[in-house]
Motif scaffolding. Structure first.
Motif, PDB file in Angstrom:
ATOM      1  N   UNK A 101       0.806  -1.324   0.109  1.00 26.57           N
ATOM      2  CA  UNK A 101      -0.085  -0.028  -0.062  1.00 26.57           C
ATOM      3  C   UNK A 101       0.830   1.330  -0.125  1.00 26.57           C
ATOM      4  N   UNK A 102       2.048   1.217   0.470  1.00 22.22           N
ATOM      5  CA  UNK A 102       2.956   2.264   0.398  1.00 22.22           C
ATOM      6  C   UNK A 102       3.356   2.847  -0.815  1.00 22.22           C
ATOM      7  N   UNK A 103       3.381   1.915  -1.763  1.00 22.18           N
ATOM      8  CA  UNK A 103       4.062   2.270  -3.174  1.00 22.18           C
ATOM      9  C   UNK A 103       2.684   2.218  -4.000  1.00 22.18           C
ATOM     10  N   UNK A 104       1.616   1.848  -3.668  1.00 22.33           N
ATOM     11  CA  UNK A 104       0.326   2.148  -4.568  1.00 22.33           C
ATOM     12  C   UNK A 104      -0.792   3.096  -4.137  1.00 22.33           C
ATOM     13  N   UNK A 105      -0.492   3.465  -2.959  1.00 24.54           N
ATOM     14  CA  UNK A 105      -1.334   4.329  -2.283  1.00 24.54           C
ATOM     15  C   UNK A 105      -0.899   5.530  -1.498  1.00 24.54           C
ATOM     16  N   UNK A 106      -0.214   5.139  -0.294  1.00 24.58           N
ATOM     17  CA  UNK A 106      -0.121   6.134   0.817  1.00 24.58           C
ATOM     18  C   UNK A 106       1.213   7.042   0.226  1.00 24.58           C
ATOM     19  N   UNK A 107       2.270   6.391  -0.220  1.00 21.87           N
ATOM     20  CA  UNK A 107       3.652   6.777  -0.293  1.00 21.87           C
ATOM     21  C   UNK A 107       4.228   7.458   0.961  1.00 21.87           C
ATOM     22  N   UNK A 108       3.735   6.817   1.962  1.00 23.61           N
ATOM     23  CA  UNK A 108       4.350   7.294   3.389  1.00 23.61           C
ATOM     24  C   UNK A 108       5.643   6.357   3.558  1.00 23.61           C
ATOM     25  N   UNK A 109       6.710   6.961   2.949  1.00 21.26           N
ATOM     26  CA  UNK A 109       8.038   6.115   2.992  1.00 21.26           C
ATOM     27  C   UNK A 109       8.592   6.342   4.498  1.00 21.26           C
ATOM     28  N   UNK A 110       8.416   7.454   5.398  1.00 21.99           N
ATOM     29  CA  UNK A 110       8.953   7.382   6.582  1.00 21.99           C
ATOM     30  C   UNK A 110       8.346   6.380   7.348  1.00 21.99           C
ATOM     31  N   UNK A 111       6.987   6.122   7.385  1.00 23.30           N
ATOM     32  CA  UNK A 111       6.342   4.978   7.998  1.00 23.30           C
ATOM     33  C   UNK A 111       7.046   3.602   7.652  1.00 23.30           C
ATOM     34  N   UNK A 112       7.155   3.705   6.299  1.00 19.40           N
ATOM     35  CA  UNK A 112       7.701   2.178   5.423  1.00 19.40           C
ATOM     36  C   UNK A 112       8.934   1.990   6.118  1.00 19.40           C
ATOM     37  N   UNK A 113      10.138   3.111   6.383  1.00 24.34           N
ATOM     38  CA  UNK A 113      11.236   2.929   6.920  1.00 24.34           C
ATOM     39  C   UNK A 113      11.288   2.499   8.076  1.00 24.34           C
ATOM     40  N   UNK A 114      10.485   3.049   9.132  1.00 28.93           N
ATOM     41  CA  UNK A 114      10.309   2.856  10.540  1.00 28.93           C
ATOM     42  C   UNK A 114       9.763   1.425  10.865  1.00 28.93           C
ATOM     43  N   UNK A 115       9.078   0.906   9.729  1.00 25.20           N
ATOM     44  CA  UNK A 115       8.557  -0.339   9.937  1.00 25.20           C
ATOM     45  C   UNK A 115       9.384  -1.573   9.657  1.00 25.20           C
ATOM     46  N   UNK A 116      10.512  -0.906   8.496  1.00 25.01           N
ATOM     47  CA  UNK A 116      11.659  -1.952   8.020  1.00 25.01           C
ATOM     48  C   UNK A 116      12.570  -1.888   9.340  1.00 25.01           C
ATOM     49  N   UNK A 117      12.846  -0.779   9.793  1.00 22.56           N
ATOM     50  CA  UNK A 117      13.884  -0.621  10.806  1.00 22.56           C
ATOM     51  C   UNK A 117      13.409  -1.613  12.032  1.00 22.56           C
ATOM     52  N   UNK A 118      12.425  -1.249  12.707  1.00 21.51           N
ATOM     53  CA  UNK A 118      11.805  -1.848  13.865  1.00 21.51           C
ATOM     54  C   UNK A 118      11.829  -3.476  13.365  1.00 21.51           C
ATOM     55  N   UNK A 119      11.153  -3.913  12.458  1.00 23.72           N
ATOM     56  CA  UNK A 119      11.046  -5.388  12.069  1.00 23.72           C
ATOM     57  C   UNK A 119      12.379  -6.089  11.847  1.00 23.72           C
ATOM     58  N   UNK A 120      13.032  -5.350  11.075  1.00 26.19           N
ATOM     59  CA  UNK A 120      14.581  -6.151  10.882  1.00 26.19           C
ATOM     60  C   UNK A 120      15.243  -6.041  12.112  1.00 26.19           C
ATOM     61  N   UNK A 121      15.258  -4.970  13.073  1.00 26.99           N
ATOM     62  CA  UNK A 121      15.993  -5.190  14.043  1.00 26.99           C
ATOM     63  C   UNK A 121      15.582  -6.521  14.875  1.00 26.99           C
ATOM     64  N   UNK A 122      14.208  -6.503  15.063  1.00 26.80           N
ATOM     65  CA  UNK A 122      13.728  -7.618  15.905  1.00 26.80           C
ATOM     66  C   UNK A 122      14.048  -8.999  15.209  1.00 26.80           C
ATOM     67  N   UNK A 123      14.070  -9.078  14.245  1.00 27.56           N
ATOM     68  CA  UNK A 123      14.256 -10.156  13.325  1.00 27.56           C
ATOM     69  C   UNK A 123      15.634 -10.689  13.407  1.00 27.56           C
ATOM     70  N   UNK A 124      16.463  -9.711  13.346  1.00 31.58           N
ATOM     71  CA  UNK A 124      18.154 -10.024  13.244  1.00 31.58           C
ATOM     72  C   UNK A 124      18.510 -10.173  14.730  1.00 31.58           C
TER      73      UNK A 124
END
Length: 236
Positions: A205-228
């Protein structure tokens, strides 16, 4: 003047090069052949990698609701507090890092309690209601309703599925539904299976609708941090 042409009087033609597509295809076929048995082996043994269970989380959710009723903030605190006591060592994220989440046309916010390759546990919800597509996932999803009511619909049904506070909506791996959260609704959402393939649904939805890239980055950071961090603890 002496001729510089090679003997035979004809210019040699350059050798035909093998198409790079053939090499790429070979690599892909080899990778598929090697990874498929590994995937099948691990998929048959997913149960041994889990640190949570649906009955455990349902019982915890009911006790939290029983202790705090409609005080959702206190319910969440109760759940996270008990999980952190029972699973010491950093498996539970104690920082309430709320992040907007747009997926399948629905919008809400989430707090990632745990994320690893085979499991995630989040608080997901909204104070004003939302509706959308569940997605078709590579994991079983258990939606423990902490506050409010969730409705769900499958094609061919003439009545909605109704999930009130204290109930569990189990979306089975590979199935899909329409869902709606009327007004305020929050849930403890637990997914068990293969989590990385689910991320595409959460990002689309970020790429097709919201274009809310700061939220995308924060989601990626927190998810990646926890997974790693969980991988470094030996948690798949």
């Amino acid at each position: 003047m002496p001729s510089h042409k090679p003997r035979g009087g004809s210019t040699p033609k350059p050798a035909k090069k093998c198409g790079c597509w053939f090499t790429t295809l070979s690599v892909l076929v080899l990778a598929f052949a090697l990874l498929t048995p590994i995937y099948l082996y691990l998929d048959a043994r997913l149960e041994q990698f889990y640190i949570f269970s649906p009955p455990q989380l349902h019982d915890l959710s009911l006790r939290a609701i029983g202790a705090h009723g409609n005080d959702t903030r206190a319910v969440v605190s109760y759940i996270v507090g008990e999980l952190s006591e029972k699973l010491p060592g950093g498996y539970v994220n104690l920082d309430e890092e709320w992040i907007f989440n747009n997926a399948g046309g629905a919008m809400g916010a989430m707090y990632i309690i745990h994320a690893s390759i085979t499991e995630y546990l989040i608080i997901f919800g909204t104070a004003i209601g939302t509706e959308g597509h569940t997605g078709r996932h590579t994991a079983d999803d258990y939606f423990h309703i902490l506050a409010g009511t969730q409705l769900a619909y499958t094609p061919g049904s003439y009545e909605p599925e109704v999930y009130p506070q204290g109930s569990v909506h189990h979306l089975r791996r590979g199935t899909v539904k329409q869902y709606k959260m009327d007004e305020a609704c929050f849930a403890l959402e637990y997914a068990r299976g293969w989590i990385p393939p689910m991320l595409g649904f959460g990002y689309a939805d970020t790429f097709t609708s919201t274009l809310d890239f700061p939220t995308l980055w924060r989601t990626t950071w927190v998810t990646g941090r926890e997974m790693i961090s969980n991988l470094l603890r030996g948690k798949l």
